[in-house]
Design a protein around this motif. Structure first.
Motif, mmCIF file in Angstrom:
data_model
loop_
_atom_site.group_PDB
_atom_site.id
_atom_site.type_symbol
_atom_site.label_atom_id
_atom_site.label_comp_id
_atom_site.label_asym_id
_atom_site.label_seq_id
_atom_site.Cartn_x
_atom_site.Cartn_y
_atom_site.Cartn_z
ATOM 1 N N GLN A 38 -28.792 112.535 45.749
ATOM 2 C CA GLN A 38 -27.497 112.591 45.082
ATOM 3 C C GLN A 38 -27.716 112.306 43.601
ATOM 4 O O GLN A 38 -28.645 111.588 43.245
ATOM 5 N N ASP B 20 -32.513 107.669 44.246
ATOM 6 C CA ASP B 20 -32.719 107.394 45.664
ATOM 7 C C ASP B 20 -34.152 107.026 46.013
ATOM 8 O O ASP B 20 -34.423 106.570 47.111
ATOM 9 N N THR C 290 -36.097 109.471 56.041
ATOM 10 C CA THR C 290 -35.276 110.543 55.485
ATOM 11 C C THR C 290 -34.433 109.966 54.357
ATOM 12 O O THR C 290 -33.674 109.020 54.563
ATOM 13 N N GLY D 85 -26.207 116.304 49.722
ATOM 14 C CA GLY D 85 -26.234 116.727 51.116
ATOM 15 C C GLY D 85 -27.621 117.129 51.589
ATOM 16 O O GLY D 85 -27.829 117.357 52.773
ATOM 17 N N THR D 86 -28.585 117.228 50.651
ATOM 18 C CA THR D 86 -29.957 117.505 51.094
ATOM 19 C C THR D 86 -30.748 116.193 51.052
ATOM 20 O O THR D 86 -30.280 115.190 50.510
ATOM 21 N N SER D 87 -31.917 116.227 51.630
ATOM 22 C CA SER D 87 -32.718 115.008 51.644
ATOM 23 C C SER D 87 -34.190 115.367 51.567
ATOM 24 O O SER D 87 -34.562 116.535 51.654
ATOM 25 N N PRO E 45 -31.643 110.744 51.639
ATOM 26 C CA PRO E 45 -30.644 111.694 51.134
ATOM 27 C C PRO E 45 -30.580 111.629 49.615
ATOM 28 O O PRO E 45 -30.763 110.559 49.032
#
Lengths: 624, 369, 649, 198
Positions: free
Chosen positions: A231, A412, A227, A218-220, A229
């Motif tokens: 995970q 990511d 941007t 939920g943060t990035s 995100p």
């Protein structure tokens, strides 16, 4: 699984020389050697395989001796299971030291000419480096095949991801990959065909992975205006798990357990020994012996080919027929025992020749044979992932030191527009604590006892506080090829048999250092989200210490050796073609990571394995 | 139909539960022998004992699948599920006792008897009358326990035949005995290993296949037309021959005839074993000692494990992997710790787990009261 | 205490150059300068004192400015209270960096030619280094005066402990020492006269001291076959405490509080500000201003002498009369303000000249004047204590950061037969945590917040765990004289006024390193007795990092500058005689640590002060000889006998 | 065998130290009784300094091997001195709190220049299975011990390191906790209440 290398499958120097009927001579018994042998034998071909080390450890008992060697070695480095062999030496980390400018370290097997010292290593034993690989098997991303076009960095491949995709699937079946395709939606979209599943279900994420995910999901982060995100995702791994019933159109998959001379039921599922590197004690992890076992079984089948293995056989020279440039034979030094340099020199011949001795040894052999290739690129463009480590203590007990070395990571930042400016990376969350960075948990224990003056209850509490909270993030950073990062040979540095040793000159490119600097910042950001107490410290005395923009980092090698005989579109820009066939020598294949013009942010073995299938098809075509 | 045939579904359910008792009853003996071997020694024996123990667990789970397939209820927490040792197992030649004891030549002989194939004996009848003390559990076709099955193979054959007959009878009435919830079937993905040996029992074919697997893994290939082979049709070697390798000091390889292995040699170091108290009881350990407490804790943990397995066999199959498998790995550590501790006043012998589950439950019950 | 430096006591360049009636020109206003001025004025002599720094901070308010400077300095190093002054620069620790072999670091005021880099500093301001001294005042032990004879190490003094003992007592009175003689039974026996007591009672040991003592009392270490029992003992300190009524044969003692331009009742007893170094906020700690205040008061008394102070006056050259080798005058550069190198050069003259600018500056001035002395030893035999720190966390909260910087220590290894093989040391138990080693507690706060990612109550708990349990042992290790450890000058390195800066070449001798290695082991032993978690870490990139027998250590300087103009028995083996008078220049005194041929394991200020009393007796004798014989050492215009009083009341 | 013979046999490379120790402490007669007593003291000391029970320690199966290792490397005399010191501390602090006992252990054992490094090495043996080379200053002062190099006592000693038990984990490469067990929180065994929060 039954692996029987009975005496009839091992050949002798005399027999190997006398036998003129080999379709292929394969140098090396690692991942590439085994898969290519399997593909050729399946089609009825006769193969001679040369292995530089002795083959005594072919039973489970032998394998267990490796495990014991590891247990009793206080240093517990990657190569500690494997005995010293001056006739076929290998790099070992404990012999490294920091170089002063202009200094050359000739004490280690790889002569390190600097400025950067690499702790990368590979294993010269039956099974090659699959003996100590970590068995993480992410695929390269489609963008990794065209970084020059897309990001103006590195080199493009002469083939695209789509060309190699079906071979990735073949490799994943052979190595027995556990993975969760749904969890692997890489940046840039899923590279998997619709409905593809891995042979086995993904290995469960560790408790630590879950804790990290709770902190960052939920943060990035913002990077180059994008941007991203975050995970935690599970890595696919060549490690036995729960078979996926949906695999192969619903046919499912049967895992291959430990190989042995006699029946033993073990290794059909990972037990969480937390020791993938340097050696999985139950063989739940794939190693090339599993493929070799299949090849050996084919010997008993009428329509299949045959393999002969010549142990203690060190390829010393590739001999060329000056008329047509074809390889006419491989000169081999066969030693009597590892303890003595006594050996006989023979020449073995086949229709085609396949060298699969990993990027450093393959380049070394070619250069020692006086074959730098038309492009002069043999040995050049040496690549290895640059790793930087960041470590700290989690605010709560997170149960470190359980599970396979690494189950999850942050994927990511493997791709994105930022790759124009800085190297991409993949982040491993280590289940084995700070071991890689600090020598934990032993270093912690000795410091709590010797410096902390703790004993009894406070010592036990101290150990829990210090060890069960450990988090280590390992950033695997993309390293683009650079011609000046290279392997050479030098007659003044030879091994016990008189073979020239590899010399390495290497610098981590600025592009990768920029990625490393960002990785450090990224770790700090993640740590602050997790409330991690950052213990990262880079020691200027460490052999991998590099200062970049005034800040010091320790860069470590990834054992992902690539790029010394890259593939390309012509004999002027590369050493091999897209089938890993030498441009200069039509019956010679140089197979392995050396053919890869880029490594992206994927562990290289699945890509190496996939390329084998491609090459084996070309070989079969050539032989027919 | 003989009087000792299994005539009713209820009787079949009882037999299948007995099968679970039987398969489980060997575990304490195999595990104790396995963990009595000093680490790093006797690797061949260790591997064989481990494989056999794992397969006994597999067989117990297959029996649970069979029982669940016909709508029966699995309950491993009921009194008597874990026998008191020594316990008896039927054999065609003579009775013998199973002990909880260290890995010794006599233990090996017992193991060979447990797994001895049918054909080696001179079995003519399915049941015999033996003199067995009342408190001792035995494989009996009838509740009063007056007669017993001659061999384990005969016991399973009786079950197999019963499945065939009862299903035929049900089919004739347009129904089936396979009325259990398929979601109760434990399959490979829930089990310890990924070997693909566990499949759901949902009809007669799968039931028969499952029973044959148990028989073959235990005693070898029993097709009467062929001499029993060392290896089964999947290339697996039966338990009996696995143990026989230890006795003969050599591995079987494909193509070998029974009794004449030609594979690599095996050496056994009988001295590299912790000699344990035979059939230990809590009462053998000084009350209030760490040893006593550890042995009691083991029994409590084991009782909890059986309760957990019961849940897993009754629909919560994900518990197999999540809880039961880690518990098995835990028992290894707990048993090892017990076995390495000398037992005071036991003539230099070492301790071992006592597996007095009923007694432990009684103690716990008293404590609660 | 009233300190009044009113404008009439400050003189001007013009006046100073024109006044030919000074008995003595004293360069420097630190401990030696002040004490010598006091002793001379008391006997009616006229003194010109040159001070290189500006004298604006002469009131309590001015003193408090220093305190404020310190409070707002994030670095909080020893020199932080004192503003930068390019015209009279001083060494500052934050500028130091590690040298590569052969490298010279000329970025710092003191040019460091290595191989070892020292972080020793001294202050060039009114009060000199007494502004930031720690004020521990142990005496040297009698054996320290004859280490060559006893231990075959270093150099013997030309005088003995007994010769100096009465002057130690004088110095202890002047500086106002609190101490407990009975607690100080040094190895080798008590060096105090029977029934001697310090002016004030010993400072109470800190909670931490008691905790360390609980861990070690009754235990011992074995060294060279000798069993040495351990105990924590309080140091005597020049810091106001409870007056001892038994002092001075029962007369007692009245402490001297803060000095100020007007009356203020302050500083008569230490409050435990834990900031002795670099500055005591209440002036409970002795600084030379207290002595200067006495001198200034004498100006009002008819039978006493007079002092004139010339501020912003940097002595640049000692001028010699080539005929007799006497000093003819001192060339002084007087700058207008610290920000500009603009200055005028004057020469001041007196009957005798006393240079008290501490070992480095004194040697620098002589060498810059081309006066290496007959023996060539000016600048050589530079000595400074080697400090080694070992630090850790105590198992229970020990209440660090309270009390004076250091009250107690382990003094049992200050002497013993082992000194034949390895350097002796004195161990300080620091009450200010790890600050000297790691810049705690700031580094702890930033680490807990930035790296530890703590906030709120966890941060508070973290701070308690990390800060309140800090223990640091500072080992002050004896360093014997060695001629190649030296101060030199080099015309290529000058300051804003064009004065040559001092260059330092220094290596910690092997003998001292052996002591350091043992000190580290000793710390480990004591830590294991206390259950202390050892956090000691020596960074190879630290400027003081030294590898000895394969192990790395960080050696820090002690600001105990000795040995650049050692005293001896003749002009060939020394620069000054036992009275600190130059062998070569009969009217020149070089007073200070530079005269000391050894420093043992005592903080040197007390010994420096004691030597001042000895030297002033010689000066007074020399001055009275000249007065009675009428002989003049030199002639200057406007010279006349006697002096006029400049009283403003 | 008496202690002199035991020590002599330990110095012969071919002999397995653990079996020798086992034979020694199971020996007959006065010598056997004596050695059993020393071994009991060794275990009692180990219990005190590891905070693991005697059952846990014996449960590793390594007691004899560690006992032999200490004697083999530094000799009998120093171990006896260590154990006698320990016993006298225990006798002296009977009925006192752990804190009082720990203070004495620190002052007289762990802080003893000769015995401290040995005491710490015994702690490390139990936790890791490794003998760590003694500090150089120790060998300089008390004479070098020929076998004093860093080594792992045996493969099994590595596997039985109590370090792993302490943190509810397992030694890398052994005592795996089962597929997927790593997804659960660790189970960290409880121990005596005398631990102080660091």
């Amino acid at each position: 699984m039954h692996l029987r290398i009975d005496p009839t499958r091992l050949t002798t120097p005399h027999e190997a020389v006398g036998d003129g009927h080999y379709d292929a001579v394969i140098v090396g018994s690692g991942l590439s050697g085994a898969i290519i042998a399997e593909q050729l034998c399946k089609e009825g071909k006769r193969v001679l395989m040369l292995e530089a080390s002795p083959i005594t450890n072919k039973s489970l008992r032998g394998y267990n001796e490796y495990v014991t060697n590891f247990f009793v070695s206080p240093s517990k480095d990657n190569q500690s299971p494997f005995p010293e062999n001056p006739n076929a030496p290998m790099p070992r980390t404990p012999t490294l030291r920091k170089l002063q400018p202009g200094e050359v370290n000739t004490n280690s097997y790889i002569v390190q000419a600097g400025p950067y010292v690499s702790d990368s290593n590979y294993t010269r034993t039956l099974g090659g480096t699959t003996m100590h690989w970590e068995a993480k098997t992410p695929r390269m991303l489609p963008e990794d095949f065209k970084t020059r076009t897309l990001y103006d960095q590195g080199l493009d491949w002469p083939i695209g991801y789509d060309d190699i995709e079906p071979d990735y699937q073949r490799a994943e079946r052979e190595m027995g990959v556990s993975g969760d395709v749904a969890a692997l939606r890489y940046p840039g979209g899923s590279p998997y065909p619709k409905n593809y599943v891995y042979p086995m279900q993904g290995l469960p994420l560790s408790y630590l992975d879950h804790m990290v995910d709770r902190g960052i999901a939920g943060t990035s982060v913002e990077l180059d205006g994008e941007t991203i995100p975050l995970q935690v995702r599970p890595y696919p791994q060549a490690r036995n798990g729960v078979p996926n019933a949906a695999y192969d159109g619903g046919k499912g998959y049967t895992p291959v357990g430990a190989v042995n001379t006699h029946q033993v039921d073990i290794g059909e599922r990972c037990q969480g020994n937390t020791n993938c590197v340097p050696i999985c004690p139950v063989q739940a992890k794939y190693w090339s012996g599993k493929t070799l076992a299949k090849v050996l079984r084919m010997n008993d089948e009428l329509d299949k080919g045959e393999i002969k293995i010549l142990p203690q056989a060190v390829a010393s020279k590739v001999e060329i027929n000056p008329e047509n440039g074809h390889v006419s034979g491989i000169q081999v030094k066969v030693y009597k025992t590892p303890g003595s340099p006594e050996h006989e020199t023979i020449t073995v011949r086949g229709k085609i020749y396949v060298i699969t001795t990993a990027a450093i040894e393959t380049a070394r052999l070619m250069l020692a044979s006086g074959l730098p290739s038309s492009s002069g690129l043999v040995g050049r463009n040496f690549m290895d992932h640059a790793f930087i480590l960041c470590w700290g203590l989690m605010p709560e007990i997170c149960g470190t030191y359980r599970g396979s070395s690494c189950t999850g990571g942050i994927l990511d930042l493997r791709n994105g527009p930022f790759r124009k400016n800085q190297a991409a990376f993949s982040v491993d969350i280590h289940n084995d604590g700070w071991g890689w960075a600090t020598g934990s948990p032993y270093s912690d224990l000795t410091s709590l006892v010797d410096d902390g003056n703790l004993f009894g209850g406070p010592l036990r509490q101290g150990l829990v506080d210090r060890l069960s909270h450990q988090l280590l993030l390992a950033f695997m950073i993309d390293v683009p090829p650079s011609e000046s990062n290279r392997i050479t040979v030098d007659p003044q540095y030879t091994d016990a048999l008189g073979n020239m040793r590899p010399n390495l000159s290497f610098t981590t490119p600025e592009y990768s250092m920029r990625g490393a600097a960002y990785a450090r910042q990224f770790a700090k950001t993640v740590f602050s989200r997790l409330g991690v107490d950052d213990h990262t410290q880079y020691n200027p005395e460490n052999y991998g210490y590099v200062v970049y923009e005034g800040v010091g980092y320790e860069i470590r090698g990834g054992n992902h050796l690539c790029g010394t005989h890259i593939m390309g579109t012509s004999k002027n820009n590369s050493v091999v073609d897209t089938n890993q066939r030498s441009w200069d020598h039509a019956n010679l294949y140089l197979v392995g990571g050396g053919s890869m013009p880029s490594i992206g942010t994927a562990n290289v073995s699945p890509t190496i394995a996939a390329l084998c299938y491609r090459s084996a098809r070309a070989m079969l075509k050539q032989l027919s | 139909m003989d009087s000792h045939d299994i005539a009713t579904l209820e009787s079949l359910e009882e037999h299948l539960f007995s099968a679970m008792v039987l398969e489980h009853a060997t575990l304490p003996a195999y595990l104790t022998a396995l963990y009595s071997i000093k680490p790093g020694t006797n690797q061949d024996a260790s591997n064989i004992l481990r494989v056999v123990a794992v397969e006994e667990m597999l067989h117990m789970t297959i029996a649970a699948n069979l029982l669940n397939a016909i709508g029966g209820t699995v309950n491993l927490t009921q009194t008597g599920f874990v026998p008191s040792y020594p316990t008896y197992l039927p054999d065609s030649i003579d009775d013998f006792q199973i002990h909880i004891e260290a890995f010794t030549p006599s233990a090996l002989e017992t193991f060979l008897k447990i797994e001895r194939p049918v054909y080696l004996g001179t079995v003519q009848q399915r049941v015999v009358k033996r003199r067995i003390p009342n408190h001792v559990w035995c494989l009996s076709p009838n509740k009063d326990g007056t007669t017993q099955y001659t061999t384990i193979g005969e016991f399973y054959n009786a079950i197999k035949e019963s499945f065939i007959r009862l299903e035929a009878e049900a089919q004739a009435k347009g129904s089936t005995i396979f009325t259990g919830d398929p979601a109760f079937q434990i399959t490979s993905e829930y089990y310890y290993s990924g070997g693909g040996k566990l499949f759901p029992v949902t009809n007669l074919d799968s039931a028969v296949q499952a029973i044959d697997l148990v028989i073959e893994q235990g005693e070898g290939y029993v097709d009467e037309d062929k001499p029993t082979g060392v290896f089964d049709q999947y290339g697996e070697i039966a338990h009996f021959y696995r143990f026989e390798q230890l006795r003969l000091g050599r591995y079987y390889v494909r193509g070998d005839k029974p009794g004449f292995p030609t594979g690599p040699a095996i050496e056994i170091d009988w001295d590299a074993v912790y000699l344990t108290v035979v059939d230990p009881k809590l009462a053998d350990y000084p009350e209030g000692s760490e040893l006593y407490q550890a042995a009691l804790n083991f029994n409590i943990a084991y009782a909890q494990f059986l309760a957990l397995l019961t849940e897993a066999y009754n629909g919560k199959r994900e518990l197999m992997m999540r809880a039961a498998v880690p518990a098995m790995f835990d028992f290894r550590n707990l048993m090892n710790r017990l076995i390495r501790n000398p037992a005071p006043q036991q003539h230099g012998r070492h301790a071992a787990a006592t597996f007095e589950i009923d007694a432990t439950n009684a103690i716990l019950g008293t404590a609660k009261a | 205490m009233h300190l009044r430096i009113d404008p009439t006591r400050l003189t001007t360049p013009h006046e100073a150059a024109g006044d030919g009636n000074y008995d003595a020109v004293i360069v420097g206003s630190g401990v030696s300068g002040a004490m010598i001025a006091e002793q001379l004025c008391k006997e009616g002599k006229r003194v010109l004192m040159l001070e290189a720094g500006p004298i604006t901070s002469k009131s309590l308010r001015g003193y408090n400015d220093y305190v404020t400077n310190y409070f707002v300095s994030p670095g909080k190093d020893s020199q932080a209270p004192f503003p930068e002054n390019p015209n009279a620069p001083m060494p500052r620790t934050p500028l130091l960096r590690k040298l590569q072999p052969g490298q010279v670091d000329s970025n710092t005021y003191m040019v460091q030619t290595g191989p070892y880099v020292t972080d020793t500093v001294y202050s060039r301001t009114l009060g000199g280094t007494t502004m930031h001294w720690q004020a521990k005042t142990p005496r040297m032990v009698p054996e320290d005066f004859k280490t060559r004879t006893l231990y075959d190490q270093g150099l013997d003094w030309p005088i003995s402990y007994d010769d100096l003992e009465p002057d130690y007592q004088r110095a202890e009175r002047e500086m106002g020492v609190s101490g407990d003689v009975t607690a100080l039974r040094y190895p080798g026996g008590s060096p105090y006269p029977k029934d001697y007591v310090y002016p004030m009672k010993g400072m109470p040991p800190s909670y931490l001291d008691q905790m360390v003592n609980d861990g070690i009392e009754g235990t011992s270490v074995e060294l060279d076959g000798q069993t040495i029992p351990l105990q924590v003992r309080p140091f005597p300190q020049a810091r106001n405490g409870i007056p001892n009524e038994a002092y001075d044969g029962g007369k007692g003692y009245t402490p001297i509080g803060a000095v100020n331009t007007h009356q203020v009742d302050f500083g008569e007893r230490c409050q435990g500000n834990t900031n002795c170094v670099p500055i005591c906020p209440v002036q409970a700690k002795y600084w030379s201003g207290k002595t200067l205040a006495k001198v200034l008061r004498m100006n009002d008394e008819p039978d006493k002498g007079e002092i004139k102070i010339l501020p912003q006056a940097v002595a640049s050259k000692v001028e010699i009369n080539p005929e007799n080798g006497h000093v003819a005058g001192i060339q002084v550069k007087v700058y207008k303000n610290p920000d500009s190198p603009e200055h005028e050069t004057i020469t001041v003259r007196g009957k005798i000249y006393v240079i008290t600018t501490a070992a480095i500056e004194t040697a620098r001035l002589l060498l810059a004047s081309g006066l290496p002395s007959t023996s060539g030893l000016v600048g050589r035999n530079y000595i400074d204590h080697a400090y080694l720190f070992s630090w850790g966390l105590t198992p229970k909260i020990c209440g660090a950061y309270r009390g004076t910087d250091c009250i107690s220590g382990i003094l049992d290894l200050r002497n013993g037969p082992f000194r034949k093989h390895q350097a002796a040391f004195s161990v300080d138990i620091n009450n200010n945590g790890w600050s000297v080693a790691t810049s705690s507690p700031y580094t702890d706060v930033t680490a807990l917040v930035d790296d530890g990612n703590l906030f709120g109550s966890q941060l508070r708990r973290g701070l308690v765990d990390r800060v309140s349990r800090q223990l640091l042992f500072a080992f002050m290790i004896d360093v014997p004289a060695n001629e190649s450890n030296r101060v030199t000058v080099d015309p290529q390195y000058t300051d804003a006024l064009g004065n040559m800066r001092p260059n330092l070449s220094f290596t910690t001798p092997e003998y001292s390193m052996r002591g350091a290695a043992y000190a580290r082991q000793f710390a480990k032993t004591v830590f294991s007795r206390m259950g202390v978690i050892d956090y000691t870490q020596y960074s190879p990139s630290n400027f003081g990092y030294v590898v000895y027998e394969g192990e790395g250590y960080e050696i820090h300087g002690g600001c105990h500058l000795g040995g650049t103009h050692i005293m001896g028995t003749n002009k060939n083996n020394s620069v000054v005689d036992a009275n600190q008078r130059s062998w070569d220049h009969a009217n020149l005194y070089l007073a200070g640590g530079g005269s000391m041929p050894s420093i043992g394991t005592a903080n040197i200020t007390l010994t420096i002060a004691a030597l001042c009393y000895r030297s002033t007796r010689a000066m007074l004798k020399q001055l009275s000889f000249e007065t009675t014989t009428g002989a003049t050492i030199h002639k200057t215009t406007g010279y006349h006998h006697g002096f006029s009083r400049h009283c403003d009341t | 065998m008496n202690k002199t013979e035991f020590y002599a046999k330990l110095s012969t490379p071919a002999n397995d130290p653990a079996s020798l120790a086992l034979a020694a402490i199971q020996g007959d007669g006065e010598a056997g009784t004596y050695l059993r007593g020393v071994y009991d003291q060794f275990l009692a000391f180990s219990v005190e300094v590891t905070a693991f029970s005697r059952f846990d320690l014996e449960g590793t199966g390594q007691g004899e091997a560690y006992f032999a290792t200490v004697i083999q490397v530094v000799g009998y005399e120093i171990l006896e001195q260590l154990l006698d010191t320990f016993t006298s501390i225990i006798n002296q602090t009977g009925g006192e709190s752990t804190l009082v006992r720990n203070d004495l252990l620190r002052r007289r054992l762990f802080g003893n220049e000769r015995l401290g490094p040995i005491a710490r090495n015994i702690v490390k043996l139990w936790f890791t299975g490794n003998w760590y080379q003694l500090p150089r200053n120790w060998s300089e002062k008390f004479g070098p011990a020929p076998k004093d190099v860093t080594f792992t006592v045996s493969a099994n000693a590595y596997v039985e390191g109590l370090l792993w038990t302490t943190i509810g984990a397992h030694p890398a490469g052994a005592k795996a906790q089962g597929y997927g067990s790593w997804a659960n929180p660790p189970r960290i065994p409880e121990f005596g209440s005398d631990a102080v929060v660091r």
